[in-house]
Design a protein around this motif. Structure first.
Motif, PDB file in Angstrom:
ATOM      1  N   THR A  52       0.846  -1.194   0.000  1.00 47.06           N
ATOM      2  CA  THR A  52       0.000   0.000   0.000  1.00 47.06           C
ATOM      3  C   THR A  52       0.874   1.234   0.000  1.00 47.06           C
ATOM      4  N   SER A  53       0.336   2.321  -0.431  1.00 48.07           N
ATOM      5  CA  SER A  53       1.084   3.565  -0.532  1.00 48.07           C
ATOM      6  C   SER A  53       0.333   4.651   0.219  1.00 48.07           C
ATOM      7  N   THR A  54       0.860   5.047   1.383  1.00 43.70           N
ATOM      8  CA  THR A  54       0.238   6.110   2.164  1.00 43.70           C
ATOM      9  C   THR A  54       1.310   7.067   2.635  1.00 43.70           C
ATOM     10  N   ASN A  55       0.891   8.202   3.103  1.00 43.31           N
ATOM     11  CA  ASN A  55       1.814   9.200   3.586  1.00 43.31           C
ATOM     12  C   ASN A  55       1.366   9.690   4.942  1.00 43.31           C
ATOM     13  N   LEU A 112       6.001   4.109  27.786  1.00 46.43           N
ATOM     14  CA  LEU A 112       6.545   5.360  27.257  1.00 46.43           C
ATOM     15  C   LEU A 112       7.437   4.996  26.082  1.00 46.43           C
ATOM     16  N   ASN A 113       7.146   5.533  24.901  1.00 38.73           N
ATOM     17  CA  ASN A 113       7.874   5.156  23.690  1.00 38.73           C
ATOM     18  C   ASN A 113       8.452   6.362  22.963  1.00 38.73           C
ATOM     19  N   TYR A 114       9.528   6.098  22.226  1.00 40.86           N
ATOM     20  CA  TYR A 114      10.144   7.094  21.336  1.00 40.86           C
ATOM     21  C   TYR A 114      10.079   6.546  19.919  1.00 40.86           C
ATOM     22  N   SER A 115       9.507   7.315  18.996  1.00 46.62           N
ATOM     23  CA  SER A 115       9.308   6.858  17.624  1.00 46.62           C
ATOM     24  C   SER A 115      10.295   7.521  16.667  1.00 46.62           C
ATOM     25  N   PHE A 116      10.591   6.822  15.577  1.00 45.22           N
ATOM     26  CA  PHE A 116      11.464   7.330  14.523  1.00 45.22           C
ATOM     27  C   PHE A 116      10.611   7.641  13.294  1.00 45.22           C
ATOM     28  N   VAL A 117      10.531   8.911  12.931  1.00 41.80           N
ATOM     29  CA  VAL A 117       9.762   9.318  11.771  1.00 41.80           C
ATOM     30  C   VAL A 117      10.541   8.947  10.513  1.00 41.80           C
ATOM     31  N   THR A 118       9.887   8.280   9.573  1.00 41.42           N
ATOM     32  CA  THR A 118      10.555   7.832   8.355  1.00 41.42           C
ATOM     33  C   THR A 118      10.006   8.552   7.130  1.00 41.42           C
ATOM     34  N   GLU A 119      10.802   8.598   6.074  1.00 47.04           N
ATOM     35  CA  GLU A 119      10.413   9.330   4.870  1.00 47.04           C
ATOM     36  C   GLU A 119       9.323   8.620   4.084  1.00 47.04           C
ATOM     37  N   ASN A 120       9.255   7.282   4.193  1.00 46.18           N
ATOM     38  CA  ASN A 120       8.273   6.566   3.374  1.00 46.18           C
ATOM     39  C   ASN A 120       6.833   6.773   3.833  1.00 46.18           C
ATOM     40  N   GLY A 121       6.643   7.299   5.031  1.00 44.70           N
ATOM     41  CA  GLY A 121       5.299   7.684   5.468  1.00 44.70           C
ATOM     42  C   GLY A 121       4.486   6.614   6.145  1.00 44.70           C
ATOM     43  N   ALA A 171       5.878   3.446   7.597  1.00 46.28           N
ATOM     44  CA  ALA A 171       6.590   2.632   8.582  1.00 46.28           C
ATOM     45  C   ALA A 171       7.156   3.534   9.671  1.00 46.28           C
ATOM     46  N   MET A 172       6.827   3.259  10.938  1.00 48.61           N
ATOM     47  CA  MET A 172       7.304   4.075  12.049  1.00 48.61           C
ATOM     48  C   MET A 172       7.852   3.173  13.158  1.00 48.61           C
ATOM     49  N   PRO A 173       9.162   2.927  13.158  1.00 47.72           N
ATOM     50  CA  PRO A 173       9.770   2.131  14.233  1.00 47.72           C
ATOM     51  C   PRO A 173       9.749   2.908  15.553  1.00 47.72           C
ATOM     52  N   TYR A 174       9.794   2.171  16.667  1.00 44.98           N
ATOM     53  CA  TYR A 174       9.839   2.817  17.970  1.00 44.98           C
ATOM     54  C   TYR A 174      10.464   1.877  19.001  1.00 44.98           C
ATOM     55  N   PHE A 175      10.879   2.467  20.123  1.00 45.86           N
ATOM     56  CA  PHE A 175      11.341   1.671  21.256  1.00 45.86           C
ATOM     57  C   PHE A 175      10.979   2.425  22.526  1.00 45.86           C
ATOM     58  N   GLY A 176      11.002   1.716  23.665  1.00 40.79           N
ATOM     59  CA  GLY A 176      10.655   2.395  24.906  1.00 40.79           C
ATOM     60  C   GLY A 176      10.666   1.462  26.094  1.00 40.79           C
ATOM     61  N   ASN A 188      10.792  -2.409  25.287  1.00 40.59           N
ATOM     62  CA  ASN A 188      10.089  -2.938  24.124  1.00 40.59           C
ATOM     63  C   ASN A 188      10.592  -2.251  22.860  1.00 40.59           C
ATOM     64  N   ALA A 189      10.407  -2.898  21.733  1.00 44.05           N
ATOM     65  CA  ALA A 189      10.752  -2.330  20.428  1.00 44.05           C
ATOM     66  C   ALA A 189       9.747  -2.850  19.415  1.00 44.05           C
ATOM     67  N   GLY A 190       9.324  -1.983  18.493  1.00 46.28           N
ATOM     68  CA  GLY A 190       8.340  -2.403  17.525  1.00 46.28           C
ATOM     69  C   GLY A 190       8.282  -1.485  16.332  1.00 46.28           C
ATOM     70  N   ILE A 191       7.266  -1.688  15.523  1.00 44.69           N
ATOM     71  CA  ILE A 191       7.082  -0.854  14.330  1.00 44.69           C
ATOM     72  C   ILE A 191       5.594  -0.780  14.005  1.00 44.69           C
ATOM     73  N   LYS A 192       5.144   0.443  13.698  1.00 44.97           N
ATOM     74  CA  LYS A 192       3.774   0.657  13.256  1.00 44.97           C
ATOM     75  C   LYS A 192       3.773   0.824  11.740  1.00 44.97           C
TER      76      LYS A 192
END
Length: 203
Positions: free
Chosen positions: A18-21, A104-113, A115-120, A144-148
């Protein structure tokens, strides 16, 4: 846990097709539903399956806090040594659990729009409902570590893995008038799979 691998692969394949932003904004709120499978190591080995609801609030587009209830069922084995004979017996029980999770999590904003990895870090408090003895209260804390993956601007798939340490609040239980000492402390490996939806966004 191996049964979850095909599910995760299918989710990843679908999302990448899928293609989203869309990612999160400050003050976004995410309401999530899902399940987890948890394995406790130590003298009192346990395997758990839980259903959960998670509310997440984004303090910024990177930092989020959240809380939510968990409901589950499990099988556990407990080793008890007879002080008179020295013999060890292993008892297996099926019980239900109820508790809550805070994180409590910290997310990494990615350019592809999408996929958003995070850890906390996270904290879990839960109560095991025992059929014929006192209930058992335990706490766990860890990382924990994951990805949305954002399927649309609001709908997301959330997969993560957590590793936590368990501490007992209940040290002994009463079974038929006989006190039994517990040793259920150990480490927990947990896999979470869920769906979330952004609510409360103004634009």
């Amino acid at each position: 846990m191996r049964k979850l691998l095909p599910i995760c692969i299918c989710m990843l394949a679908f999302v990448y097709s899928t293609s989203t932003n869309a990612q999160v904004q400050k003050s976004d709120q995410n309401l999530g539903f899902g399940f987890d499978i948890r394995s406790l190591s130590g003298d009192g080995k346990q395997s758990n399956t839980n259903l959960f609801i998670a509310y997440t609030y984004y303090l910024s587009n990177r930092i989020s806090i959240g809380v939510g209830p968990k409901f589950g069922w499990q099988t556990n084995s407990t080793s008890n040594e007879d002080p008179m004979t020295g013999e060890t017996t292993v008892t297996t029980n099926k019980t239900s659990t109820i508790g809550y999770n805070a994180f409590l999590n910290y997310s990494f904003v990615t350019e592809n729009g999408f996929a958003m990895p995070y850890f906390g870090g996270q904290f879990l408090r839960f109560i095991q409902k025992q059929p014929s003895t006192d209930n058992i209260v335990m706490n766990s804390y860890g990382v924990n570590a994951g990805i949305k993956f954002f399927i649309t601007e609001r709908l997301n798939v959330d997969n993560n893995v957590s590793y936590t340490w368990v501490t007992q609040e209940t040290k002994t239980i009463n079974s038929g008038g006989i006190p039994i000492e517990l040793d259920l402390e150990g480490t927990v490996l947990q896999i979470n799979v869920g769906l979330g939806y952004i609510i409360g966004r103004k634009n």
